[in-house]
Design an enzyme around this catalytic site. Structure first.
Site: not given
Ligand code: CMC
Length: 429
Positions: A306, A363
């Site tokens: 998140h 989720d």
């Molecule tokens: N599985 C594996 N690696 C992950 C995941 C995951 N679910 N989420 C983040 N990472 C890694 C990502 O690859 C990155 O690694 P590095 O620093 O080596 O590049 C690091 O963690 C930080 O990720 P980010 O994408 O920069 O973080 P963010 O804050 O931009 O993204 C997120 C947040 C929710 C989009 C992301 O965690 C994600 O894609 N999660 C899976 C999708 C998901 O469950 N979404 C629902 C979110 S909660 C409900 C809502 O708000 O809609």
């Protein structure tokens, strides 16, 4: 001036006031940055940017705390109803008995759709995604109430709010019924919000249908949990569209589309698809976790991580408990819940997820409950949209009432070609 931040640029010092929120978060106000210095800030994904001051929802990502108008989500999930929580978010306080009765009355009075809306459903191709249909139909409501869309008229806003909350379950249920070729139902205004929706989803004209009270309660709690989450992607979309003084139907329609993506509200569908795939391929949970950790592989563990919660997501705890209650009540073993538990166990102990502070989010378990309640997977994001609606409305309303109201218009740093001449087609290589 109170606390300030000093910025030194080209030998000059500029000072910006620090703004402190009621729960202690701090920002420095850079609204005069460009006029003072000629600079803008660059913050892709808005990691360090506050877009507004708001009184609606507070979340502390380190503590795993979520408050709606100051009230902890755990208390609302246990004691409130979705309709009451919607009132709280939109109007700022819990309603009196009379206010709640009136609100409830409006939300039932407006639950029917104009009969000609049914024609829209006939125009979509076979099996359209219900999120696309829901957003399109919500946007189209503006055509039915064209004379009541003034965003500076309190009464017109009020009735639009009632219409939206009242009609969204009907719109959503129609999009499902149409996709399975069943007749479009009418709402039953004698039922509570969640029960009415369940009846529209699952009843047919040929048989009596009793809403299971536990199922309706579970749905109501899920709607509460999703009701607002401050400046997330869909809410920011609603605010940005609303900042052009665009009507609430159109703004919410845009929010539904923004919610659809798998990184946002579409994640609940993606979680079930992921768990199903693990199940279908022999339950290889460890392989799935390894794939998510592989930097060469774009796959992510759906339902994990998140942007704000870096400890735990308080909503996921409530939902996990609820998932167990529902599945225990059903008395059947749900293989996807077993896989989810194993996945959570492995991932939350894995150094990759621990170091990156990736925990199950809202989720991760919600899809399992929706599945246990017999909702089809492609309706999951629509259920999220139904829950998020009061939040979008509250945020849109707050924006319209903001004394500093301005159209949203970010700037950019242009990195493209400098000025160059047009080359006629025949002279291009
Ligand atoms: N599985 C594996 N690696 C992950 C995941 C995951 N679910 N989420 C983040 N990472 C890694 C990502 O690859 C990155 O690694 P590095 O620093 O080596 O590049 C690091 O963690 C930080 O990720 P980010 O994408 O920069 O973080 P963010 O804050 O931009 O993204 C997120 C947040 C929710 C989009 C992301 O965690 C994600 O894609 N999660 C899976 C999708 C998901 O469950 N979404 C629902 C979110 S909660 C409900 C809502 O708000 O809609």
């Amino acid at each position: 001036m109170g606390e300030t931040v000093k910025l030194e640029y080209q030998g000059k010092i500029y000072e910006f006031p620090v703004v402190e929120g009621t729960c202690g978060e701090k920002a420095f106000d850079i609204s005069t940055l460009r006029s003072q210095t000629g600079l803008i800030t660059l913050d892709p994904g808005f990691l360090s940017t506050g877009a507004c001051e708001s009184q609606i929802t507070f979340l502390d990502g380190d503590k795993g705390e979520l408050l709606y108008r100051g009230i902890p989500i755990e208390q609302l999930a246990e004691k409130s109803t979705f309709v009451e929580t919607a009132y709280l978010l939109i109007y700022g306080n819990l309603p009196s008995k009379k206010e709640l009765e009136d609100f409830q009355h409006h939300l039932t009075y407006h639950s029917m759709l104009h009969e000609s809306i049914k024609n829209f459903y006939d125009g979509f191709p076979e099996n359209p995604h219900p999120m696309a249909v829901t957003s399109a139909v919500v946007g189209s409501l503006a055509t039915f109430y064209e004379n009541q869309l003034n965003v500076r008229d309190e009464r017109e806003i009020e009735i639009t709010i009632h219409r939206l909350i009242a009609k969204l379950p009907t719109i959503a249920a129609y999009s499902y019924k149409k996709s399975i070729g069943q007749p479009l139902p009418y709402p039953d205004n004698s039922l509570d919000y969640a029960s009415n929706f369940m009846k529209m989803m699952f009843s047919t004209p040929c048989e009596p249908y009793e809403v299971d009270p536990l199922a309706a309660k579970a749905l109501d709690v899920l709607l509460i949990i999703h009701a607002d989450h401050e400046q997330n992607c869909s809410t920011s979309s609603v605010r940005l569209v609303g900042s052009s003084m665009c009507n609430l139907f159109a703004s919410v329609s845009a929010g539904i589309y923004a919610l659809w993506g798998p990184l946002h509200g579409g994640a609940n569908q993606a979680v079930i698809e992921m768990l199903q795939e693990i199940n279908d391929t022999g339950g290889k949970v460890k392989e799935c976790v390894a794939r998510a950790k592989d930097s060469e592989n774009p796959f992510r563990l759906m339902g994990f991580g998140h942007r704000v919660y870096k400890n735990f997501d308080p909503r996921s705890r409530i939902i996990k408990k609820l998932a167990h209650q529902i599945i225990d009540k059903m008395g059947t073993k749900e293989p996807l819940l077993e896989i989810a538990l194993e996945l959570e166990e492995i991932a939350t102990k894995d150094s990759y997820f621990v170091e990156k502070k990736l925990y199950p989010n809202v989720d991760f378990y919600s899809g399992i409950i929706y599945k246990a309640l017999n909702f089809p997977v492609n309706m999951f994001p629509v259920l999220f949209a139904m829950g998020r609606l009061p939040g979008w409305i509250a945020q849109w309303k707050e924006l319209q009432e903001d004394k500093n109201f301005k159209i949203g218009r970010p700037r950019q740093i242009y990195q493209g070609e400098k000025t160059r001449d047009y080359i006629p087609l025949e002279k291009r290589s």
